[in-house]
Write a protein that holds these residues in place. Structure first.
Motif, short mmCIF file in Angstrom:
data_model
loop_
_atom_site.label_atom_id
_atom_site.label_comp_id
_atom_site.label_asym_id
_atom_site.label_seq_id
_atom_site.Cartn_x
_atom_site.Cartn_y
_atom_site.Cartn_z
N ASN B 229 5.15 68.67 20.89
CA ASN B 229 4.88 67.58 21.81
C ASN B 229 3.62 66.80 21.49
O ASN B 229 3.19 65.97 22.25
N SER B 230 2.99 67.10 20.36
CA SER B 230 1.80 66.33 20.00
C SER B 230 1.63 66.34 18.49
O SER B 230 2.16 67.21 17.80
N PRO B 231 0.91 65.34 17.97
CA PRO B 231 0.66 65.32 16.52
C PRO B 231 0.01 66.62 16.06
O PRO B 231 0.33 67.13 15.00
N PHE B 232 -0.86 67.19 16.90
CA PHE B 232 -1.53 68.42 16.49
C PHE B 232 -0.53 69.55 16.27
O PHE B 232 -0.57 70.23 15.25
N VAL B 233 0.36 69.74 17.25
CA VAL B 233 1.33 70.83 17.13
C VAL B 233 2.24 70.59 15.94
O VAL B 233 2.57 71.50 15.18
N TYR B 234 2.66 69.32 15.76
CA TYR B 234 3.50 68.98 14.61
C TYR B 234 2.82 69.39 13.31
O TYR B 234 3.42 69.96 12.41
N GLY B 235 1.54 69.08 13.23
CA GLY B 235 0.81 69.37 12.00
C GLY B 235 0.46 70.83 11.84
O GLY B 235 0.42 71.36 10.74
N PHE B 236 0.23 71.52 12.98
CA PHE B 236 -0.28 72.89 12.91
C PHE B 236 0.83 73.91 12.71
O PHE B 236 0.66 74.89 11.99
#
Lengths: 294, 346
Positions: B229-236
């Motif tokens: 649900n966020s760019p951070f989670v997508y990247g992490f």
């Protein structure tokens, strides 16, 4: 499952590389110098102390030690050590605990302060007490009005001894406790232990060898201190003379045999301390190596 | 035991380690706090344990407000990252410690404590090691003794701080499966902290992804991986590629070309397109697609990773191709993400 690999941390003795090995002559000379130095400056005086002590035979030796003033000096020395060492254990543990386990302002200052007695001449620490408690001192009038005697009496000697010996326990424990951190105590608390149980069952056993080592050094110094005690004691025979002061008095009276007899007791204490210290280091070293696994 | 973290904030010397964190942990759940270092995951665990007090907010154990309770009163089992076994005690004494320090009638007899310690050692498959000292155990064995010690006090909640952090990869994988088995057998509500996403996704019922003192997303492994649900989670979590794009007229554009993805509900303007490198369709005829020249190619296990330079600004993105795919030999590759997500540009 995980294989129970147990690493041994025994130091292995490798032969030194030829590049850093000195020639045979150089080695011999270096070792000869070291041994000669130790023999002349340390071993020889120690032998002479015992030789002089027994110069007039065992009887004279026991007689010298049985003399009332001497016995009173021995008693006083034991009393002073019996008061100052436990106090410094309590102080040393609290100071080490505070410095190793808490963050607070003035920590660096406190650490420096603990070292003060090492950097100041013992005579000066004695003089400070004279200035503080003496008849013309800061608190002198007040003390006199209340009939409290500190200077030239046992309390003054105890205070001076505490002052010169207080770094020993603290300095031994601080690095040890800092290295061990709070983890074990937190574990104990999480298992339901209260603060006292955590200290008694976990903290104290973790530092016991370091503590013992510190106490030993503290005790040796407490019994052997001359300078600071000399200033505050007043040298009253049979009353305020500790063993080191008594040795000096006897010697100044050309009573060499008696002086060396008392000195031999102090030297004996030093030897016992050294042996215990060596034994502790052997034991302590093994423990540190064992806890440093993985 | 249910645990509820309500609007908790924690500051260290005015630096916020946690900012307004809320989390419901269900009874009997195995939940992972996952994040990079400095994300606040260990702080959250220590707050639940009672090793720290929140600056603001409350923590409930069941219906009860536990915020002001001490760690002893909370009755939690805490397994420390470096185990914190008492080095001068035997394995049995370590495990029995929590029972030995009890007061009054709740304190079992010495014989009973010994029996319980042996029982727990049996549970963690270390029977017969009662008389060993921690220094005589391997890392994996110490970890299991630490867990047995924490379970000895019959905790309301089991908290583990990077439980496998100090172990090598082989042992980690074994212990992971073993911890899952123990959890299923005992049913303790369990929270563990990790920075290893593989560990979190494989082991936990639900994963809490944290970053910079905030919870980014809470969900099952599938939810976290498939619908970040966020760019951070997508990247992490997992691998991802991203390109800056523009949304106009319900279409996604890179520079002046539409790339064949329609986004009717996305807000107009600058955005970032995220997709998984393996989740792409290669296209021959580029009629609305992402096309780029191959800048680098490397072999990763059973697949090939190709780095493409896209458009005039030579943005680099990574996609995955089968090893023997002809496109890998070409200098120009065109593709379209199969599953993707747009986030407004920050």
């Amino acid at each position: 499952m995980a294989d129970p690999e147990i690493k041994s941390y025994a130091p292995h003795h490798e032969s030194q590389s030829p590049a850093v090995t000195e020639s045979r002559t150089a080695r011999t000379v270096l070792m000869a110098v070291t041994f000669a130095f130790l023999a002349i400056f340390l071993l020889l005086p120690l032998i002479i102390v015992f030789k002089e002590a027994f110069a007039k035979g065992i009887e004279a030796y026991t007689q010298a030690l049985g003399e009332p003033d001497t016995r009173s000096a021995i008693r006083l020395t034991l009393l002073v050590a019996a008061i100052s060492v436990p106090l410094n254990i309590v102080f040393g543990i609290s100071a080490a605990w505070a410095i190793a386990k808490f963050e607070f302002k003035g920590k660096a200052f406190l650490t420096t302060l603990i070292d003060l007695p090492f950097s100041v001449s013992p005579v000066i620490s004695g003089l400070v007490y004279v200035l503080l408690f003496g008849a013309q001192g800061l608190l002198g009038a007040w003390l006199k009005a209340h009939g409290i005697v500190i200077l030239f009496a046992v309390p003054g000697i105890v205070l001076a001894t505490i002052f010169v010996t207080f770094p020993f326990v603290a300095r031994e424990l601080i690095p040890l406790m800092q290295e061990q951190g709070n983890g074990d105590e937190e574990a104990a608390l999480s298992l339901g232990a209260n603060g006292w149980q955590a200290f008694w069952y976990v903290t104290l056993p973790n530092v016991k060898w370091g503590l013992l080592y510190g106490v030993l050094l503290c005790n040796a110094r407490a019994m052997g201190e001359f300078g600071a005690v000399s200033v505050v004691s007043g040298h009253i025979r049979g009353l305020t003379n500790t063993m080191p002061l008594h040795v000096e008095i006897l010697y100044n009276e050309y009573n060499a045999a008696a002086a060396f007899a008392v000195a031999s007791l102090l030297a004996g204490l030093a030897l016992v301390t050294l042996v215990l210290k060596t034994l502790l280091e052997m034991r302590y070293g093994a423990e540190i190596a064992a806890t440093r696994g993985h | 035991m249910e645990v509820r973290v309500a609007n908790v904030r924690k500051e260290f010397e005015r630096f916020p380690a946690l900012r307004d964190v809320s989390l419901d942990i269900k009874s009997g759940e195995l939940i992972a706090l996952l994040g990079p270092s400095g994300s606040g995951k260990t702080t959250l665990l220590r707050l639940i344990a009672g090793l720290e007090r929140p600056t603001r907010g409350k923590i409930f154990f069941g219906e009860e407000d536990a915020s002001q309770k001490s760690i002893q009163e909370r009755n939690v089992g805490f397994v420390f990252q470096h185990y914190a076994l008492f080095r001068h005690m035997t394995v049995a004494d370590n495990i029995g410690f929590g029972l030995k320090v009890r007061h009054g009638p709740s304190r079992p007899s010495a014989k009973e404590i010994r029996r319980r310690a042996s029982e727990l050692l049996n549970l963690v498959q270390l029977s017969g090691l009662e008389k060993r000292y921690p220094a005589q155990l391997s890392g994996g064995q110490r970890q299991r003794v630490a867990l047995a010690r924490a379970m000895a006090i019959e905790p309301a909640v089991l908290l583990l701080d990077e439980p496998f952090g100090a172990l090598d990869a082989q042992v980690r994988r074994e212990l992971r499966r073993w911890l899952r088995d123990i959890h299923d057998a005992t049913g303790h509500t369990t929270v563990f902290v990790t920075h290893d996403q593989e560990e979190a996704l494989e082991l936990a019922d639900r994963v809490v992804v944290m970053s910079q003192g905030r919870i980014e997303q809470v969900g099952t492994a599938d939810e976290i991986y498939d619908t970040p649900n966020s760019p951070f989670v997508y990247g992490f979590i997992g691998e991802s590629s991203s390109i800056p794009v523009k949304v106009e007229d319900g279409q996604v554009w890179i520079a002046d070309r539409p790339i064949g993805l329609s986004a009717p509900h996305a807000p107009q303007g600058e955005a970032t397109l995220f997709f998984r490198p393996h989740d792409v369709d290669l296209v021959e005829e580029c009629n609305g697609c992402i096309a780029g020249t191959v800048a680098a190619s490397r072999r990763v296990a059973g697949t090939r990773r190709v780095e493409l330079e896209i458009g005039g600004e030579r943005q680099r993105v990574e996609i995955e191709l089968p090893v023997d795919h002809p496109a890998a030999q070409k200098s120009r590759v065109a593709f379209r993400p199969r599953r993707w997500k747009l986030f407004p540009a920050a």
